[in-house]
Design a protein around this motif. Structure first.
Motif, mmCIF file in Angstrom:
data_model
loop_
_atom_site.group_PDB
_atom_site.id
_atom_site.type_symbol
_atom_site.label_atom_id
_atom_site.label_comp_id
_atom_site.label_asym_id
_atom_site.label_seq_id
_atom_site.Cartn_x
_atom_site.Cartn_y
_atom_site.Cartn_z
ATOM 1 N N ALA A 10 0.832 -1.206 0.000
ATOM 2 C CA ALA A 10 0.000 0.000 0.000
ATOM 3 C C ALA A 10 0.866 1.255 0.000
ATOM 4 O O ALA A 10 0.614 2.200 -0.756
ATOM 5 N N ALA A 11 1.885 1.262 0.843
ATOM 6 C CA ALA A 11 2.767 2.436 0.915
ATOM 7 C C ALA A 11 3.531 2.626 -0.389
ATOM 8 O O ALA A 11 3.690 3.755 -0.868
ATOM 9 N N ALA A 12 4.007 1.544 -0.977
ATOM 10 C CA ALA A 12 4.770 1.644 -2.223
ATOM 11 C C ALA A 12 3.911 2.203 -3.349
ATOM 12 O O ALA A 12 4.368 3.044 -4.144
ATOM 13 N N LEU A 13 2.657 1.757 -3.438
ATOM 14 C CA LEU A 13 1.765 2.258 -4.478
ATOM 15 C C LEU A 13 1.510 3.749 -4.325
ATOM 16 O O LEU A 13 1.515 4.500 -5.308
ATOM 17 N N VAL A 14 1.306 4.196 -3.092
ATOM 18 C CA VAL A 14 1.056 5.623 -2.850
ATOM 19 C C VAL A 14 2.306 6.444 -3.157
ATOM 20 O O VAL A 14 2.245 7.491 -3.822
ATOM 21 N N ILE A 15 3.461 5.978 -2.688
ATOM 22 C CA ILE A 15 4.718 6.712 -2.915
ATOM 23 C C ILE A 15 4.984 6.867 -4.409
ATOM 24 O O ILE A 15 5.313 7.954 -4.893
ATOM 25 N N GLU A 16 4.823 5.769 -5.154
ATOM 26 C CA GLU A 16 5.130 5.839 -6.589
ATOM 27 C C GLU A 16 4.126 6.701 -7.337
ATOM 28 O O GLU A 16 4.492 7.454 -8.245
ATOM 29 N N ALA A 17 2.843 6.628 -6.946
ATOM 30 C CA ALA A 17 1.835 7.450 -7.610
ATOM 31 C C ALA A 17 2.086 8.927 -7.382
ATOM 32 O O ALA A 17 1.885 9.753 -8.276
ATOM 33 N N VAL A 18 2.537 9.280 -6.191
ATOM 34 C CA VAL A 18 2.761 10.689 -5.844
ATOM 35 C C VAL A 18 4.078 11.208 -6.399
ATOM 36 O O VAL A 18 4.151 12.296 -6.977
ATOM 37 N N ALA A 19 5.151 10.422 -6.224
ATOM 38 C CA ALA A 19 6.492 10.923 -6.520
ATOM 39 C C ALA A 19 7.097 10.369 -7.794
ATOM 40 O O ALA A 19 8.025 10.964 -8.353
ATOM 41 N N GLY A 20 6.620 9.210 -8.261
ATOM 42 C CA GLY A 20 7.274 8.589 -9.401
ATOM 43 C C GLY A 20 8.714 8.238 -9.072
ATOM 44 O O GLY A 20 9.041 7.884 -7.935
ATOM 45 N N TYR A 21 9.582 8.340 -10.073
ATOM 46 C CA TYR A 21 11.018 8.144 -9.852
ATOM 47 C C TYR A 21 11.684 9.482 -10.134
ATOM 48 O O TYR A 21 11.817 9.888 -11.291
ATOM 49 N N PRO A 22 12.096 10.197 -9.087
ATOM 50 C CA PRO A 22 12.571 11.576 -9.275
ATOM 51 C C PRO A 22 13.728 11.688 -10.266
ATOM 52 O O PRO A 22 14.631 10.841 -10.288
ATOM 53 N N ASP A 23 13.694 12.730 -11.082
ATOM 54 C CA ASP A 23 14.746 12.947 -12.079
ATOM 55 C C ASP A 23 16.121 13.074 -11.439
ATOM 56 O O ASP A 23 17.118 12.600 -12.002
ATOM 57 N N ALA A 24 16.189 13.702 -10.274
ATOM 58 C CA ALA A 24 17.486 13.883 -9.609
ATOM 59 C C ALA A 24 18.087 12.542 -9.206
ATOM 60 O O ALA A 24 19.307 12.335 -9.310
ATOM 61 N N VAL A 25 17.230 11.620 -8.758
ATOM 62 C CA VAL A 25 17.716 10.287 -8.388
ATOM 63 C C VAL A 25 18.179 9.545 -9.633
ATOM 64 O O VAL A 25 19.234 8.892 -9.634
ATOM 65 N N PHE A 26 17.405 9.659 -10.716
ATOM 66 C CA PHE A 26 17.801 8.995 -11.959
ATOM 67 C C PHE A 26 19.145 9.517 -12.451
ATOM 68 O O PHE A 26 20.005 8.746 -12.894
ATOM 69 N N ALA A 27 19.329 10.833 -12.391
ATOM 70 C CA ALA A 27 20.590 11.426 -12.847
ATOM 71 C C ALA A 27 21.768 10.949 -12.001
ATOM 72 O O ALA A 27 22.883 10.780 -12.520
ATOM 73 N N ALA A 28 21.512 10.715 -10.721
ATOM 74 C CA ALA A 28 22.603 10.338 -9.820
ATOM 75 C C ALA A 28 22.958 8.861 -9.913
ATOM 76 O O ALA A 28 24.143 8.500 -9.949
ATOM 77 N N ILE A 29 21.947 7.992 -9.951
ATOM 78 C CA ILE A 29 22.229 6.555 -9.874
ATOM 79 C C ILE A 29 21.534 5.748 -10.963
ATOM 80 O O ILE A 29 21.559 4.520 -10.939
ATOM 81 N N ARG A 30 20.907 6.413 -11.932
ATOM 82 C CA ARG A 30 20.117 5.747 -12.964
ATOM 83 C C ARG A 30 18.926 5.025 -12.328
ATOM 84 O O ARG A 30 18.416 5.470 -11.306
ATOM 85 N N HIS A 31 18.510 3.910 -12.884
ATOM 86 C CA HIS A 31 17.321 3.219 -12.382
ATOM 87 C C HIS A 31 17.666 1.757 -12.094
ATOM 88 O O HIS A 31 18.470 1.155 -12.818
ATOM 89 N N PRO A 32 17.081 1.160 -11.045
ATOM 90 C CA PRO A 32 17.395 -0.243 -10.740
ATOM 91 C C PRO A 32 17.191 -1.195 -11.910
ATOM 92 O O PRO A 32 17.946 -2.166 -12.064
ATOM 93 N N VAL A 33 16.183 -0.961 -12.742
ATOM 94 C CA VAL A 33 15.971 -1.835 -13.897
ATOM 95 C C VAL A 33 17.149 -1.741 -14.869
ATOM 96 O O VAL A 33 17.499 -2.721 -15.535
#
Length: 322
Positions: free
Chosen positions: A9-32
């Motif tokens: 439940a928490a993961a679904l809410v977090i992802e719906a609200v925040a997505g995957y922030p661009d700053a995090v992607f720029a820093a470490i890319r994406h786990p996939v």
């Protein structure tokens, strides 16, 4: 078996609200992308073009085993560390949210509707080409709209419901293992000369782990139709019963048929991948002349289905806790 509804439940809410922030992607890319890099390394190490087919098939089984072992071990270690912290379930949920795709899927499909409205067919083809494998140059406007809606339905299963199911069942390790299997299928599970044998295990395993998610996705879309103006839950389920098994995939037909029936559309049908014409079955008994407004309707149904999923996770979490 321990379930993890609070984490889900928490993961679904977090992802719906925040997505995957661009700053995090720029820093470490994406786990996939990390998983994809490992799959690419295994492909280059183990898949030899001059090996006989049976040997390449066994190498593919080995590659899948190595991939799942590494990803499972890493995710289990991280989950254990999270659970040792105060509010560890929230840390685990935040990490698991990176492997869900509610928000990004919505944005990519909405971009196709916007492109059709503002830039016409050429812009629509360019936008839909980012989310489907078929040749966009062969698509007229209704076909562009249908392709976007089909992608929304299929990826609701693969990118939202199936990972949510495995998160519920196995926590962070469960969703990480699912994403590893799904990414392997997308990279090496194709019937090409290089991957016909080597990717056999990845493709068959992905079919297996998507069985529960695809059925749940169809059920969620039918349920969401109750809350969506102009959508029919009865037609959604009738379409699933009539057409889900006609798709060449054992899983994709379920959410696509539900989406088609709910919106009174006809999805699927013949399409071109590269230069190859694939004669897929039609799903649903409605209109083939889809428009950008139908994409909007599909997105409304999708949002409602995501809300039903999140609501079910919250209710389950309250029941389990109390």
């Amino acid at each position: 078996m321990d379930l993890h509804p609070t984490v889900l439940a928490a993961a679904l809410v977090i992802e719906a609200v925040a997505g995957y922030p661009d700053a995090v992607f720029a820093a470490i890319r994406h786990p996939v992308m990390w998983i994809g890099a490992l799959i690419d390394r295994l492909d280059r190490m183990l898949n030899h073009d001059d090996a006989p087919g049976w040997q390449r098939k066994l190498a593919g089984v080995l590659a899948l085993g190595v991939l799942l072992t590494i990803v499972g071990a890493a995710a289990s270690l991280v989950a254990g560390l999270c659970r040792a912290l105060p509010l560890g379930w929230l840390w685990e949920a935040a990490l698991a949210s990176t492997l869900l795709a509610q928000r990004s899927l919505h944005d990519h499909v909405a971009a196709v509707a916007t492109a059709l409205r503002t830039g016409g067919l050429a812009a629509g083809r360019e936008a839909v080409g980012r989310i489907v494998g078929r040749n966009p140059a062969t698509l007229d406007e209704p076909a562009v709209a249908r392709a976007a809606i089909e992608s929304l339905a299929e990826n609701f299963s693969d990118g939202v419901v199936a990972p949510a199911f495995w998160l519920l069942v196995g926590g962070l390790p469960g969703i990480a293992l699912y994403k590893a299997a799904n990414t392997a299928d997308s990279m090496i599970g194709h019937r090409t000369p290089r991957h016909e044998a080597f990717g056999w295990a990845a493709a068959r395993f992905d079919d297996l782990v998507n069985l529960p998610g695809s059925r749940l996705a169809a059920l969620l879309l039918a349920a969401a139709a109750f809350f969506t103006d102009g959508a029919s839950p009865q037609q959604a389920w009738a379409s699933v019963r009539a057409d889900a098994g006609r798709h060449r995939s054992p899983n994709a037909g379920w959410p696509e048929a539900a989406m088609a029936g709910a919106l009174d559309l006809r999805l699927g049908g013949p399409r071109t991948y590269g230069g190859t014409r694939i004669m897929d079955a039609w799903l649903g008994a409605g209109r083939t002349a889809a428009t950008d407004r139908d994409i909007d309707r599909a997105l409304t149904l999708y949002r409602n289905a995501c809300l039903v999923l999140a609501g079910a996770a919250v209710v389950l979490a309250l029941v389990v806790r109390g």
